[in-house]
Structures are given as structure tokens and as C-alpha cells.
Design an enzyme around this catalytic site. Structure first.
Site, PDB file in Angstrom:
ATOM      1  N   TYR A   1       0.822  -1.217   0.000  1.00  0.00           N
ATOM      2  CA  TYR A   1       0.000   0.000   0.000  1.00  0.00           C
ATOM      3  C   TYR A   1       0.853   1.264   0.000  1.00  0.00           C
ATOM      4  O   TYR A   1       0.410   2.310  -0.462  1.00  0.00           O
ATOM      5  CB  TYR A   1      -0.921   0.034   1.227  1.00  0.00           C
ATOM      6  CG  TYR A   1      -2.269  -0.607   1.000  1.00  0.00           C
ATOM      7  CD1 TYR A   1      -2.360  -1.953   0.642  1.00  0.00           C
ATOM      8  CD2 TYR A   1      -3.443   0.122   1.148  1.00  0.00           C
ATOM      9  CE1 TYR A   1      -3.601  -2.540   0.443  1.00  0.00           C
ATOM     10  CE2 TYR A   1      -4.681  -0.467   0.947  1.00  0.00           C
ATOM     11  CZ  TYR A   1      -4.755  -1.794   0.594  1.00  0.00           C
ATOM     12  OH  TYR A   1      -5.974  -2.370   0.401  1.00  0.00           O
TER      13      TYR A   1
ATOM     14  N   LYS B   1       2.769 -15.296   1.790  1.00  0.00           N
ATOM     15  CA  LYS B   1       3.077 -16.144   0.636  1.00  0.00           C
ATOM     16  C   LYS B   1       4.576 -16.424   0.648  1.00  0.00           C
ATOM     17  O   LYS B   1       5.325 -16.002  -0.245  1.00  0.00           O
ATOM     18  CB  LYS B   1       2.647 -15.444  -0.660  1.00  0.00           C
ATOM     19  CG  LYS B   1       1.155 -15.459  -0.910  1.00  0.00           C
ATOM     20  CD  LYS B   1       0.626 -16.804  -1.418  1.00  0.00           C
ATOM     21  CE  LYS B   1       1.048 -17.061  -2.852  1.00  0.00           C
ATOM     22  NZ  LYS B   1       0.570 -18.390  -3.319  1.00  0.00           N
TER      23      LYS B   1
ATOM     24  N   ASP C   1      -3.321 -17.776   0.093  1.00  0.00           N
ATOM     25  CA  ASP C   1      -4.347 -18.348  -0.789  1.00  0.00           C
ATOM     26  C   ASP C   1      -5.062 -19.506  -0.092  1.00  0.00           C
ATOM     27  O   ASP C   1      -6.296 -19.617  -0.144  1.00  0.00           O
ATOM     28  CB  ASP C   1      -3.752 -18.770  -2.144  1.00  0.00           C
ATOM     29  CG  ASP C   1      -2.549 -19.701  -2.013  1.00  0.00           C
ATOM     30  OD1 ASP C   1      -1.973 -19.817  -0.912  1.00  0.00           O
ATOM     31  OD2 ASP C   1      -2.184 -20.329  -3.041  1.00  0.00           O
TER      32      ASP C   1
ATOM     33  N   ASP D   1      -6.504  -7.019   3.603  1.00  0.00           N
ATOM     34  CA  ASP D   1      -7.624  -6.368   2.922  1.00  0.00           C
ATOM     35  C   ASP D   1      -8.540  -7.421   2.323  1.00  0.00           C
ATOM     36  O   ASP D   1      -9.763  -7.393   2.501  1.00  0.00           O
ATOM     37  CB  ASP D   1      -7.070  -5.440   1.827  1.00  0.00           C
ATOM     38  CG  ASP D   1      -8.173  -4.679   1.106  1.00  0.00           C
ATOM     39  OD1 ASP D   1      -9.107  -4.215   1.785  1.00  0.00           O
ATOM     40  OD2 ASP D   1      -8.097  -4.565  -0.130  1.00  0.00           O
TER      41      ASP D   1
ATOM     42  N   ASP E   1     -12.355  -9.097   3.843  1.00  0.00           N
ATOM     43  CA  ASP E   1     -13.622  -9.057   3.106  1.00  0.00           C
ATOM     44  C   ASP E   1     -14.261 -10.447   3.046  1.00  0.00           C
ATOM     45  O   ASP E   1     -15.477 -10.583   3.146  1.00  0.00           O
ATOM     46  CB  ASP E   1     -13.417  -8.528   1.676  1.00  0.00           C
ATOM     47  CG  ASP E   1     -13.736  -7.035   1.561  1.00  0.00           C
ATOM     48  OD1 ASP E   1     -13.616  -6.329   2.580  1.00  0.00           O
ATOM     49  OD2 ASP E   1     -14.102  -6.589   0.455  1.00  0.00           O
TER      50      ASP E   1
HETATM   51  C1  IPM Z   1     -10.567  -1.274   3.515  1.00  0.00           C
HETATM   52  C2  IPM Z   1     -10.791  -0.599   2.191  1.00  0.00           C
HETATM   53  C3  IPM Z   1      -9.659   0.367   1.945  1.00  0.00           C
HETATM   54  C4  IPM Z   1      -8.388  -0.446   1.802  1.00  0.00           C
HETATM   55  C5  IPM Z   1      -9.859   1.304   0.745  1.00  0.00           C
HETATM   56  C6  IPM Z   1     -11.137   2.089   0.833  1.00  0.00           C
HETATM   57  C7  IPM Z   1      -8.680   2.231   0.575  1.00  0.00           C
HETATM   58  O1  IPM Z   1     -10.939  -1.550   1.188  1.00  0.00           O
HETATM   59  O2  IPM Z   1     -10.472  -0.566   4.528  1.00  0.00           O
HETATM   60  O3  IPM Z   1     -10.516  -2.501   3.537  1.00  0.00           O
HETATM   61  O4  IPM Z   1      -8.088  -0.987   0.725  1.00  0.00           O
HETATM   62  O5  IPM Z   1      -7.682  -0.551   2.802  1.00  0.00           O
HETATM   63 MG    MG Z   2     -11.005  -3.565   1.905  1.00  0.00          MG
END
Ligand code: IPM
Ligand code: MG
Length: 371
Positions: free
Chosen positions: A143, A195, A228, A252, A256
Site C-alpha cells: 500500500y 506467501k 491463498d 484487505d 472481506d
Molecule cells: C478497507 C478498504 C480500503 C483499503 C480502501 C477504501 C482504501 O478496502 O479498509 O478494507 O483498501 O484498505
Molecule cells: Mg477492503
């Protein structure tokens, strides 16, 4: 009167403001019924800040964020700002807050509320009772790594570059946070994910995570898993995990996936913590995992629970008000058990409610618990 509980509220864009309005009602409830006092300030971030000041976060807001005991952020972004220059996109405001405040440890709990186990895309028995936590490194890795950018090569081809880079201390400090949390959990254990089969930064990550275990937390189990495989295992059998610690990008993605196991992104809070100072106090920002949901913004449809639970995390981690955090979390559970649902978690036979309706119900549940 000045209190030692200052909170900077940054509603941001989209549904951020509506969700935050419900948090304000809960704060008012706590002040009235639990004799607490908070010193609140509110300002702009994301697209709202771009519209007003031309940048996604101003130096003045950064200054406030540095001084506050905690920051509570709603959400940033929306189609209105999709085509502006990358360097001032709404997301850059969020990234600056994380980076400049040095909030290197991002805690993302994925808890499946029993009342919502049927809302998950996975079978009930795979997710019912799920309670795991992802600790995502938040201020390093690809990042922020240099070099980065898009250049044009002599042959006319364009090249996009980002750099995955981690130093010893960056890995150790976030792994320690994971172990500290695991230690406070029943049967706490840590899975470190990278990884190492492909990336040198992954080899280093694995070795340093193991080092922290061997030298400082030998009593807490650690295992290592390629990212993975970790993604696959999260979907196959998520309850095998307790605390997962991983880098910024894998975190990240994995968070999710973990979020969706719980039935709704609209339910999930997060905390981003910095290093502890001499008094043990950590700089901190709290935010829901979901985004700004521009499609439903301003319609009183959004689920405010993730933002409310983010505030509950602030009560626990920034203000040392664990009992009050429990109370808010229990009130949320009561409301879900009673069948109240916003659209994102609606199920047959339940009572559909609005953003403010959910706020009303949680306040009523708080009243009942306090009575
Ligand atoms: C998160 C989001 C952020 C990230 C974006 C909005 C920059 O996806 O907080 O997970 O990638 O960190
Ligand atoms: Mg995210």
C-alpha cells in the site's frame, strides 16, 4: 467541561452521516444514563472534504485527529469522485489518517450473530457461533512501498509498479498485537498468513512471526498458512481460526472474505491502533468495514450497526469502558434477536426497519437493559 474522552467524528460520505447520527444518539444515552461525558468534535473527510477544501483530508483535521483520544470514521468515496486525480481521491484521506497516525494494527472481528446465521452465503453450521479476528498490518507493505507509480518505457509500453516491503520491526509489532489479543481470548491462538512460497517479504514475515512466538509468546500456539490457502480455509471451515495476523494487502482481501461469512458487511466494525505510549494509551481510529453505499445514501435505509459496534470498540480500547462496550453490543444482539432488520440483513418473517428505526430499537434495548 473538558473530559479525558475526546472523540473526533468524521462521518465522511454516503451513508456515513446517517449511521453516525445513530451513534450520537447512543453517546447521548450513555451520557445521560451512565454518567459518562464525551468531548465531541465533528469534521470532514473524503469526498465531503474534497468538495469543501479540494483535498480528502485537511491538515487542520489531521491536527484534530492527532489530539483526539479516538477518531470515529463513517465511510469515504462515491461515484461523484471516481474520476478525480488519484492523489486526491477520497480513499487517500483514509490512507493518510492511517499512515500519519501510524495506526499499524487493524483489528477486524468477524463475529456471526446467531440471529443472522441464516443470512450468510454459507451453511448455518459452518458459520453459527463464528468468532474470529483478523489483525491486518495497516501502514506498510504494498500500500505504501516505494518505488511506485506508472511510467512510460522507451518502447512506448506503460509500466505500473508497486513494492511489497516489510522490515523486522513492522512485522514484529503487529504480530505482538495479535498475540496480546489471542492471550485475552479463550483458547487463543494465532495463524500468521503470507506467501512465503513465492515472496521474500513472505519468508521474512514467517520468520519474524515465529521469532515473536518463540521469544515472547511461547505459551500461545502459532501456525503459518499461505494466504491463498487461508482464503480457501476461511470459506471451507472458518471456525478452525481464532486470530489471523497478516500483511496489508492480504489482510484487505481476507477480511472481506471473513466479513461475508457473518451474513452482512453492514454488521462489522474495525479498530486501527497505533503503538502504546508511556501511559499505555494507543492512538486509535474506529470505522465500519463497509463502504459508503452511495446507492442507498440519504434514504434512511442504511444499517447503522457496524458504525455503532465500531463505537463500542472505541469504548473498549480507547476509553477503557469495557462494561459499556458490552452493554452496547448486548443491546445490538437483543434487537437482532427481536427480529429487527435493515434491508441488507432482511430475512423472511422479520421486521424491516430503517436506519433511525434501528437506532430507536437499540436505544429501547439499552433502556431495558439498564432498567
Ligand atoms: C478497507 C478498504 C480500503 C483499503 C480502501 C477504501 C482504501 O478496502 O479498509 O478494507 O483498501 O484498505
Ligand atoms: Mg477492503
Amino acid at each position: 467541561m473538558a473530559s479525558n474522552r475526546s472523540l473526533l467524528i468524521l462521518p465522511g460520505d454516503g451513508i456515513g452521516a446517517e449511521a453516525m447520527a445513530q451513534v450520537r444518539r447512543i453517546i447521548a444515552w450513555l451520557e445521560k444514563n451512565r454518567s459518562l461525558s464525551f468531548e465531541l468534535d465533528e469534521d470532514l473527510v473524503g469526498g465531503a472534504s474534497i468538495d469543501a477544501h479540494g483535498v480528502p483530508v485537511t491538515d487542520a483535521v489531521m491536527d484534530k485527529a492527532f489530539k483526539a483520544d479516538a477518531v470515529l470514521l463513517g465511510a469515504v468515496g462515491g461515484p461523484k469522485w471516481d474520476n478525480i486525480d488519484f492523489s486526491i481521491k477520497p480513499e487517500r484521506g483514509l490512507l493518510r489518517l492511517r499512515k500519519d497516525l501510524e495506526l499499524f494494527a487493524n483489528l477486524r472481528p468477524a463475529v456471526c450473530f446467531d440471529a443472522l446465521a441464516d443470512a450468510s452465503s454459507l451453511k448455518r453450521d459452518v458459520v453459527a457461533g463464528l468468532d474470529i479476528l483478523i489483525v491486518r498490518e495497516l501502514t506498510g507493505g504494498v500500500y505504501f512501498g516505494e518505488p511506485r507509480g506508472i511510467t512510460t518505457l522507451p518502447n512506448g509500453q506503460r509500466r505500473g509498479v508497486n513494492t511489497q516491503v516489510y522490515d523486522t520491526d513492522e512485522i514484529r509489532r503487529v504480530v505482538r498485537v495479535a498475540f496480546d489479543i489471542a492471550r485475552a481470548r479463550p483458547n487463543g491462538k494465532v495463524t500468521s498468513s503470507e506467501k512465503a512460497n513465492v515472496m521474500e517479504s513472505g519468508i521474512l514475515w514467517r520468520e519474524e512471526a515465529q521469532w515473536v512466538h518463540d521469544n515472547e509468546y511461547a505459551d500461545i500456539p502459532i501456525s503459518h498458512m499461505y494466504a491463498d490457502n487461508c482464503a480457501m480455509q476461511l470459506v471451507r471451515n472458518p471456525k478452525q481460526f481464532d486470530v489471523i495476523v497478516t500483511d496489508n494487502l492480504f489482510g484487505d482481501v481476507l477480511s472481506d472474505i471473513a466479513a461475508m461469512l457473518t451474513g452482512s458487511l453492514g454488521m462489522l466494525p474495525s479498530a486501527s491502533l497505533g503503538a502504546a505510549d508511556a501511559n499505555g494509551k494507543r492512538r486509535a481510529m474506529y470505522e465500519p468495514v463497509h463502504g459508503s453505499a452511495p446507492d442507498i445514501a440519504g434514504q434512511n435505509l442504511a444499517n447503522p450497526i457496524a458504525t455503532i459496534l465500531s463505537f463500542a470498540m472505541a469504548l473498549r480500547y480507547s476509553y477503557d469502558l469495557g462494561a459499556d462496550a458490552d452493554l452496547v453490543e448486548q443491546a445490538v444482539q437483543d434487537v437482532l434477536a427481536a427480529g429487527f432488520r435493515t434491508g441488507d440483513i432482511m430475512q423472511p418473517g422479520m421486521t424491516r426497519t430503517s436506519t433511525t428505526g434501528m437506532g430507536d430499537a437499540i436505544l429501547a434495548a439499552l433502556d431495558k437493559r439498564a432498567a
